[in-house]
Design an enzyme around this catalytic site. Structure first.
Site, PDB file in Angstrom:
ATOM      1  N   ARG A 299       1.077  -1.295  -0.239  1.00 18.98           N
ATOM      2  CA  ARG A 299      -0.351   0.288   0.223  1.00 18.98           C
ATOM      3  C   ARG A 299       0.867   1.410   0.234  1.00 18.98           C
ATOM      4  NH1 ARG A 299      -5.570   0.950   2.179  1.00 18.98           N
ATOM      5  NH2 ARG A 299      -6.288  -0.700   3.707  1.00 18.98           N
TER       6      ARG A 299
ATOM      7  N   GLU B  53       4.533 -22.212  24.171  1.00 16.47           N
ATOM      8  CA  GLU B  53       5.507 -20.800  23.365  1.00 16.47           C
ATOM      9  C   GLU B  53       5.543 -19.991  25.164  1.00 16.47           C
ATOM     10  OE1 GLU B  53       4.833 -18.608  19.130  1.00 16.47           O
ATOM     11  OE2 GLU B  53       2.534 -19.050  20.565  1.00 16.47           O
TER      12      GLU B  53
ATOM     13  N   HIS C 255      -1.454 -25.326  13.062  1.00 15.53           N
ATOM     14  CA  HIS C 255      -0.498 -26.489  12.898  1.00 15.53           C
ATOM     15  C   HIS C 255      -0.715 -27.420  13.791  1.00 15.53           C
ATOM     16  CE1 HIS C 255       1.150 -22.502  11.738  1.00 15.53           C
ATOM     17  NE2 HIS C 255       1.021 -21.665  12.899  1.00 15.53           N
TER      18      HIS C 255
HETATM   19  C1  BG6 Z   1       2.023 -18.998  13.822  1.00  8.63           C
HETATM   20  C2  BG6 Z   1       0.593 -17.935  14.928  1.00  8.63           C
HETATM   21  O1  BG6 Z   1       1.434 -19.409  12.912  1.00  8.63           O
HETATM   22  O2  BG6 Z   1       3.224 -19.642  15.027  1.00  8.63           O
HETATM   23  C3  BG6 Z   1       1.531 -17.281  16.286  1.00  8.63           C
HETATM   24  O3  BG6 Z   1       0.165 -16.878  14.331  1.00  8.63           O
HETATM   25  C4  BG6 Z   1       2.855 -18.712  16.983  1.00  8.63           C
HETATM   26  O4  BG6 Z   1       0.954 -17.179  17.369  1.00  8.63           O
HETATM   27  C5  BG6 Z   1       3.581 -19.352  15.847  1.00  8.63           C
HETATM   28  O5  BG6 Z   1       3.557 -17.397  17.705  1.00  8.63           O
HETATM   29  C6  BG6 Z   1       4.452 -20.106  16.131  1.00  8.63           C
HETATM   30  O6  BG6 Z   1       5.173 -20.443  15.408  1.00  8.63           O
HETATM   31  P1  BG6 Z   1       6.832 -21.334  15.828  1.00  8.63           P
HETATM   32  O7  BG6 Z   1       7.352 -21.178  14.504  1.00  8.63           O
HETATM   33  O8  BG6 Z   1       7.311 -20.085  16.485  1.00  8.63           O
HETATM   34  O9  BG6 Z   1       6.442 -22.454  16.865  1.00  8.63           O
END
Ligand code: BG6
Length: 488
Positions: free
Chosen positions: A51, A224, A248
């Site tokens: 943009r 996390e 995931h």
């Molecule tokens: C992303 C999420 O798809 O994956 C995030 O939107 C998350 O919230 C991240 O922190 C985690 O990815 P990774 O590879 O660090 O485990």
């Protein structure tokens, strides 16, 4: 899957959202890594599109240069590459004809000047509400076709429920065929996730035990330690189920549970994954736990609770943790619970798949018992932070007659093969070589939403949990009901 460097055709890589965070942190470094590894020796151009906020080609090149330096590159070729291969095209972003007419003219001009055959990859690193606008703009202006190949790469989230996912699939399919579409789930680019198939199907000793007779349960944990950070604008109202579980963790689960595909190709693998999704029993809400992090301590530091994070609305009920018990109704997995959990602000950053094997039928070794229960053998597959696996088995302790000790038979990727590529490097290379194996099919997306959408009707309360732990105690209970426990 190492590709021979010369396999990438000359192409224009059109990067929508080129000045955004994903491009800066992941995509530009991934493209540059591919050039360094010699995969992009052919002519290639990155055309950043964003943009219009006053940026021009020069400032885009400086932005990209900084991004690459921040990612640790200090290659002498960096400047040469930025000057020769990076271009920039500002747009208004409202889907107006002018944007796409000038974009088309720009692409054609670059291709003509550089004598390129017309291969194009469009990467949508833009907020989800912009996906349909861009896809429609490309389609209406004939940018869905070209003299060479045309590929469309879409970042997650792919819809926010079943209806929106179907609608988005319909918009995409109006202009692009499924063979042109690469839906990214970056977990599929992680080496250990890909290795699951090799590990299972290339090893007789593993595959012969990979079933309900030998396995008692499966756990998948994506923990996390970070909180929502500056992303509340996106995250609030989305939550852990949509952000992590629906994509995931579900992708990882399908690879753990699938049958052997007829061939190692995209179609066969995706078919098997879809079969797993269809075999998962309708999830009972009593087997699901939602949580929301409260204040606590991680690594000796006090951290705020979710409700006190920037831009989180007062009283938000968004879940930052989800755990569930899933059941796969097929011959391989009947009666083997799959426990999945993911959350923010947990004790550490850790992604693991744990396969717990059934207890042996004999128990004459006293020290097999732990807390009155027999210790099971476990296979721990680590995706993060240290990719590899360990099979924990019993051996005799030398000091005694009958005492046993659990020891790991382990393998760490980095020790054996050196540093692994970032998932985006792997996935971009696959896009550019036309390999869809690690990308998500439309049907997978819809099956996954069919499964999880009923949990999103607002009836599951997110219970508070202290930051720095492993989520709400209710999640422990979920697994204790089956006389198990989460592995920590
Ligand atoms: C992303 C999420 O798809 O994956 C995030 O939107 C998350 O919230 C991240 O922190 C985690 O990815 P990774 O590879 O660090 O485990």
């Amino acid at each position: 899957m190492t590709k021979a460097p010369e396999t990438v055709d000359p192409h224009v890589f059109v990067l929508f959202g080129a000045t955004g965070d994903l491009c800066r942190r992941k995509l530009l470094p991934a493209v540059f890594r591919l050039t360094q590894k010699g995969h992009l020796r052919n002519r290639h151009v990155v055309l950043g599109v964003a943009r219009d906020d006053g940026m021009d080609e020069r400032s885009f090149r400086s932005f990209a240069r900084q991004a690459l330096e921040d990612a640790g590159f200090s290659d002498s070729e960096l400047d040469t590459w930025c000057d020769a291969c990076l271009f920039y095209q500002p747009i208004q972003g409202d889907g107006g004809d002018d944007d796409y007419t000038s974009l088309k003219a720009r692409i054609e001009e670059i291709e003509a000047k550089r004598e390129m055959p017309g291969n194009r990859a469009y990467y949508l690193a833009v907020p989800p509400k912009v996906f349909p606008i861009v896809i429609d703009g490309l389609g209406r202006h004939g940018l869905n076709e070209s003299p060479g190949w045309t590929r469309l790469i879409i970042e997650k989230p792919f819809g926010h429920d079943l209806e929106s996912a179907k609608k988005l699939n319909a918009t995409v399919h109006e202009w692009f065929s499924e063979e042109q579409i690469y839906r990214i789930d970056h977990y599929l680019g992680k080496e250990t996730v890909q290795n699951l198939l090799v590990f299972r199907f290339a090893n007789q000793v593993i595959e012969s035990q990979w079933n309900r007779s030998a396995i008692e349960n499966v756990q998948i944990t994506v923990a996390e330690d970070i909180g929502v950070g500056t992303r509340a604008g996106y995250y609030d109202g989305v939550g852990a189920l949509r952000d992590m579980l629906q994509n995931h963790l579900t992708q990882v689960l399908t690879l753990v549970a699938m049958e052997v595909p007829a061939a190692y190709d995209a179609r066969s693998i995706r078919n098997e994954k879809i079969k797993v999704l269809r075999s998962i029993r309708k999830i009972d809400k009593s087997e699901v736990v939602f949580g929301q992090y409260a204040a606590g301590e991680i690594g000796g530091k006090q951290v705020a609770g979710y409700l006190d994070e920037d831009n989180v609305p007062d009283g938000s009920r968004t879940e930052t943790f989800v755990a569930a018990r899933l059941h796969i109704d097929n011959w391989r997995w009947q009666d083997v619970p799959f426990y999945v959990r993911t959350g923010k602000r947990l004790a550490e950053r850790l992604t693991e798949i744990i396969i717990t094997f059934r207890k042996p039928p004999v128990q004459f070794f006293k020290s097999m018992e732990l807390d009155g229960d027999v210790r099971r053998d476990q296979l721990v597959i680590t995706l993060q932070p240290d990719e590899g696996f360990a099979l924990h088995v019993d051996v005799k302790h030398p000091a005694t007659d009958q005492d046993l000790a659990k020891v790991p038979l382990s393998f760490r990727y980095e020790e054996a093969f050196g540093k692994l590529a970032d998932a985006y490097v792997t996935l971009l290379l696959d896009v550019l070589t036309g390999d869809q194996t690690l990308f998500v099919h439309a049907e997978e997306v819809e099956e996954s939403w069919t499964l999880f959408e009923p949990l999103l009707d607002g009836t599951i309360e997110a219970v508070p949990y202290a930051s720095g732990g492993w989520g709400p105690t209710e999640s422990e209970k979920l697994i204790e009901d089956d006389a198990g426990r989460w592995r920590v």
